[in-house]
Design a protein around this motif. Structure first.
Motif, PDB file in Angstrom:
ATOM      1  N   GLN A 394      38.457  32.884  27.103  1.00  0.00           N
ATOM      2  CA  GLN A 394      39.340  32.020  27.889  1.00  0.00           C
ATOM      3  C   GLN A 394      40.782  32.503  27.840  1.00  0.00           C
ATOM      4  O   GLN A 394      41.499  32.491  28.858  1.00  0.00           O
ATOM      5  CB  GLN A 394      39.240  30.583  27.375  1.00  0.00           C
ATOM      6  CG  GLN A 394      37.873  29.950  27.591  1.00  0.00           C
ATOM      7  CD  GLN A 394      37.675  28.686  26.762  1.00  0.00           C
ATOM      8  OE1 GLN A 394      38.585  28.240  26.064  1.00  0.00           O
ATOM      9  NE2 GLN A 394      36.484  28.110  26.829  1.00  0.00           N
ATOM     10  N   SER A 395      41.221  32.946  26.679  1.00  0.00           N
ATOM     11  CA  SER A 395      42.604  33.400  26.529  1.00  0.00           C
ATOM     12  C   SER A 395      42.884  34.619  27.384  1.00  0.00           C
ATOM     13  O   SER A 395      43.928  34.708  28.053  1.00  0.00           O
ATOM     14  CB  SER A 395      42.892  33.718  25.060  1.00  0.00           C
ATOM     15  OG  SER A 395      42.733  32.572  24.242  1.00  0.00           O
ATOM     16  N   LEU A 396      41.974  35.582  27.397  1.00  0.00           N
ATOM     17  CA  LEU A 396      42.220  36.827  28.118  1.00  0.00           C
ATOM     18  C   LEU A 396      42.074  36.662  29.623  1.00  0.00           C
ATOM     19  O   LEU A 396      42.598  37.487  30.388  1.00  0.00           O
ATOM     20  CB  LEU A 396      41.293  37.926  27.598  1.00  0.00           C
ATOM     21  CG  LEU A 396      41.448  38.287  26.115  1.00  0.00           C
ATOM     22  CD1 LEU A 396      40.779  39.615  25.809  1.00  0.00           C
ATOM     23  CD2 LEU A 396      42.903  38.317  25.695  1.00  0.00           C
ATOM     24  N   SER A 397      41.397  35.620  30.052  1.00  0.00           N
ATOM     25  CA  SER A 397      41.297  35.372  31.496  1.00  0.00           C
ATOM     26  C   SER A 397      42.683  35.122  32.096  1.00  0.00           C
ATOM     27  O   SER A 397      42.918  35.385  33.282  1.00  0.00           O
ATOM     28  CB  SER A 397      40.377  34.180  31.770  1.00  0.00           C
ATOM     29  OG  SER A 397      40.959  32.965  31.299  1.00  0.00           O
ATOM     30  N   GLN A 398      43.622  34.641  31.264  1.00  0.00           N
ATOM     31  CA  GLN A 398      44.990  34.395  31.729  1.00  0.00           C
ATOM     32  C   GLN A 398      45.733  35.700  32.023  1.00  0.00           C
ATOM     33  O   GLN A 398      46.776  35.687  32.684  1.00  0.00           O
ATOM     34  CB  GLN A 398      45.755  33.588  30.686  1.00  0.00           C
ATOM     35  CG  GLN A 398      45.136  32.237  30.383  1.00  0.00           C
ATOM     36  CD  GLN A 398      45.854  31.537  29.237  1.00  0.00           C
ATOM     37  OE1 GLN A 398      46.802  30.802  29.458  1.00  0.00           O
ATOM     38  NE2 GLN A 398      45.415  31.776  28.019  1.00  0.00           N
ATOM     39  N   LEU A 399      45.188  36.820  31.517  1.00  0.00           N
ATOM     40  CA  LEU A 399      45.783  38.131  31.780  1.00  0.00           C
ATOM     41  C   LEU A 399      45.034  38.882  32.869  1.00  0.00           C
ATOM     42  O   LEU A 399      45.377  40.032  33.182  1.00  0.00           O
ATOM     43  CB  LEU A 399      45.790  38.975  30.499  1.00  0.00           C
ATOM     44  CG  LEU A 399      46.570  38.455  29.302  1.00  0.00           C
ATOM     45  CD1 LEU A 399      46.458  39.430  28.137  1.00  0.00           C
ATOM     46  CD2 LEU A 399      48.026  38.220  29.662  1.00  0.00           C
ATOM     47  N   GLY A 400      44.007  38.257  33.414  1.00  0.00           N
ATOM     48  CA  GLY A 400      43.186  38.951  34.392  1.00  0.00           C
ATOM     49  C   GLY A 400      42.142  39.845  33.762  1.00  0.00           C
ATOM     50  O   GLY A 400      41.543  40.700  34.428  1.00  0.00           O
ATOM     51  N   ILE A 401      41.904  39.661  32.483  1.00  0.00           N
ATOM     52  CA  ILE A 401      40.885  40.430  31.765  1.00  0.00           C
ATOM     53  C   ILE A 401      39.609  39.597  31.700  1.00  0.00           C
ATOM     54  O   ILE A 401      39.610  38.494  31.142  1.00  0.00           O
ATOM     55  CB  ILE A 401      41.360  40.808  30.355  1.00  0.00           C
ATOM     56  CG1 ILE A 401      42.617  41.663  30.430  1.00  0.00           C
ATOM     57  CG2 ILE A 401      40.258  41.541  29.597  1.00  0.00           C
ATOM     58  CD1 ILE A 401      43.243  41.978  29.082  1.00  0.00           C
ATOM     59  N   THR A 402      38.540  40.113  32.267  1.00  0.00           N
ATOM     60  CA  THR A 402      37.252  39.425  32.275  1.00  0.00           C
ATOM     61  C   THR A 402      36.441  39.873  31.074  1.00  0.00           C
ATOM     62  O   THR A 402      36.194  41.077  30.890  1.00  0.00           O
ATOM     63  CB  THR A 402      36.473  39.734  33.564  1.00  0.00           C
ATOM     64  OG1 THR A 402      37.253  39.314  34.690  1.00  0.00           O
ATOM     65  CG2 THR A 402      35.131  39.007  33.574  1.00  0.00           C
ATOM     66  N   VAL A 403      36.022  38.922  30.254  1.00  0.00           N
ATOM     67  CA  VAL A 403      35.293  39.232  29.027  1.00  0.00           C
ATOM     68  C   VAL A 403      33.873  38.701  29.119  1.00  0.00           C
ATOM     69  O   VAL A 403      33.659  37.508  29.324  1.00  0.00           O
ATOM     70  CB  VAL A 403      35.990  38.620  27.793  1.00  0.00           C
ATOM     71  CG1 VAL A 403      35.159  38.863  26.531  1.00  0.00           C
ATOM     72  CG2 VAL A 403      37.395  39.196  27.634  1.00  0.00           C
ATOM     73  N   GLU A 404      32.919  39.595  28.962  1.00  0.00           N
ATOM     74  CA  GLU A 404      31.518  39.202  28.824  1.00  0.00           C
ATOM     75  C   GLU A 404      31.187  39.180  27.338  1.00  0.00           C
ATOM     76  O   GLU A 404      31.470  40.142  26.615  1.00  0.00           O
ATOM     77  CB  GLU A 404      30.595  40.184  29.534  1.00  0.00           C
ATOM     78  CG  GLU A 404      29.111  39.863  29.355  1.00  0.00           C
ATOM     79  CD  GLU A 404      28.188  40.916  29.946  1.00  0.00           C
ATOM     80  OE1 GLU A 404      26.970  40.825  29.729  1.00  0.00           O
ATOM     81  OE2 GLU A 404      28.704  41.840  30.602  1.00  0.00           O
TER      82      GLU A 404
END
Length: 532
Positions: A394-404
């Motif tokens: 959730q945190s990295l989604s704010q940077l446009g980083i998609t984490v699986e």
């Protein structure tokens, strides 16, 4: 701790030092934060009784028993019940004599002499001699970096001075030597494996520890029987020990409360308060040498970019993770070295703090300002890890980083990460076996070591040079500054993100007495006895 926990080193080199044998009968205390019933409290104050089977619930099976070639907690804390080292450490992290009744260090720090305890025997009843010690340590030494926890010091020779005396000579001073010798990896076994082949020996090993192997399923449970020739008189108190494989956190708690388990080896954070409230259960804790971290594979195209790593570090609210995940059992980590280990930089303010605006600016300076998609690897069966991974996602989604999030069983995780190096980034824990800073730092910053900087492949020539200098520098202000400088550089370059410092937490039924919880995550079980 069945996340791999690097286990390593300690000590102070000074003028000639003589350490005499300690009275071991009184060293089995532990701090307990749990509740005890009146019956249990009364039992714990009475004399120990012998007999019974101690059943310990663990989340990963024992897969190998060779002390010189293993590193993960699932194996290490079975190995240390069979094999013992010349020196060990107590629940406070102080190095103490163990199979050696005493040791001396020469004034120049180049000669260590160990006196083997009188009457010391292997579980077979055969006397332990200096030749056995020399064989065991030389075998480990010869493995070099093929051992995950090598004897790294500049050892010139390991010799049997007489049948009960062993001398280790160095070519130059090496401060962490005693710490390395205290590791389970330097357990002592018979010379020439007692006349059998190496592979055969470690399928049915012989050591000096409180227990001997009974039955073993590498994919399931393992059981031990008491060593009738154990050197501590009258111990172990229990007749047998069983490590029962329970891969689910909820099942661990339920089986403990139902009396199917006597001990939980790794208590989930979320269950601590529930277990404390149960009068039939005791929660035993100790300060630890462990740190939960996010590790980057710096050979990955994205994570080779320092700006990306710095951006991620500043996008993650570590205080929020601690509050959400650990239920007050951990503290926010601000450095690689926990404050329980000397020369920690936890109070220096080196770690990058939570700052979303700064994180976005840092990413904008990277080669990937618009973000990217990566996979975060964690082990299955651990609710805290799963929650941490979701917060990171959730945190990295704010940077446009998609984490699986990739959840793997223990065996697959080990194979994929530690053998194939096939991962983007992961959440894991670093664990020292001794309170010397060289342990964690070497394991996480030495690109040529066994783990290649904890499988991150992080390389910094200045840090490598400081590592070498730190090992040869006597304890004091100069050595402290070396490790502060290392931690500062690594905090800036972020091959990992420190999340939190954990406590060692075990839970037992009220019938379990005398448990000693060690800061490396292990337990001393020879002192445990079961009340009726």
């Amino acid at each position: 701790m069945n996340r791999p926990r690097p286990t390593r080193r300690i000590l102070r080199i000074g003028a000639a030092v003589l350490v005499s044998a300690l009275a071991l009968a009184g060293c089995s205390s532990t701090s307990s934060s749990g509740s005890q019933s009146n019956d249990s409290a009364a039992a714990s104050s009475s004399a120990p009784v012998s007999g019974g089977t101690l059943t310990v619930g663990r989340t990963a099976a024992v897969t190998a028993l060779d002390p010189a070639t293993q590193i993960t907690a699932n194996n290490a804390f079975a190995i240390d019940k069979i094999f013992e080292s010349l020196v060990s450490f107590d629940e406070n992290g102080t190095i103490i004599p163990w199979l050696a009744s005493a040791y001396t260090i020469s004034d120049d720090g180049l000669s260590y002499t160990f006196t083997i305890r009188d009457g010391l025997k292997f579980s077979t009843g055969t006397e332990v001699t200096a030749d056995d010690v020399v064989f065991s340590l030389n075998r480990h030494l010869q493995l070099g970096d093929d051992s995950p926890l090598p004897l790294s010091g500049p050892i010139d020779a390991i010799t049997a001075t007489d049948p009960h005396t062993v001398t280790i000579t160095l070519t130059s001073a090496y401060t962490p030597l005693l710490s390395e010798l205290a590791n389970f990896s330097n357990g002592i076994y018979p010379a020439n494996f007692g006349g059998v082949g190496e592979e055969e020996f470690f399928e049915k090993p012989v050591g000096t520890g409180p227990f001997t192997l009974d039955q073993w399923d590498p994919n399931g449970d393992i059981s031990f029987t008491k060593n009738a020739n154990y050197w501590q008189d009258g111990k172990p108190y229990v007749d047998s020990l069983v490590y029962k494989l329970v891969t689910d956190d909820t099942q661990l708690q339920q089986q403990l409360q139902a009396g199917q388990l006597d001990v939980i080896d790794d208590v989930p954070y979320a269950n601590v308060d529930t277990l404390k409230a149960n009068s039939s259960v005791s929660v035993d804790t100790n300060k630890s040498w462990a740190i939960e971290q996010i590790f980057f594979n710096t050979t990955n195209q994205y994570f080779s970019d320092e700006h990306v790593r710095r951006a991620i570090a500043q996008a993650i609210d570590r205080d929020g993770i601690v509050n959400a995940v650990t239920f007050g059992t951990a503290t926010v980590a601000n450095s690689l070295i926990p404050p329980t280990i000397e020369y920690s930089a936890s109070d220096e303010g080196y770690a990058l703090g939570y700052d979303l605006d700064a994180a976005k600016q840092e990413l904008a300076e990277s080669a990937y300002p618009d973000g990217f998609a990566v996979t975060l690897s964690i082990k299955s069966g651990n609710s805290a890890l799963a929650q941490e991974a979701q917060i990171v996602q959730q945190s990295l989604s704010q940077l446009g980083i998609t984490v699986e999030i990739e959840t793997l069983d223990s065996a697959t995780f080990s194979s994929k990460v530690y053998t194939d190096y096939n991962y983007d980034f992961m959440i894991n824990s670093g664990q020292s076996d001794s309170p010397d800073p060289d342990g964690l730092v070497s394991f996480q910053a030495d690109p040529d070591g066994f783990s290649h900087s904890y499988w991150t492949f992080y390389t910094n020539d200045d840090v490598t040079a400081l590592l070498t200098k730190g090992r040869a520098t006597a304890d004091g202000d100069e050595r402290k500054q070396i490790y502060l400088d290392i931690q500062k550089t690594m905090a800036e370059e972020v091959p990992y993100i420190p999340l939190y410092y954990t406590s060692v937490i075990k839970a037992t039924t009220s019938t379990v007495n005398g448990l000693t919880v060690l800061p490396n995550g292990s337990m001393r079980l020879q002192d445990v006895w079961l009340s009726k």
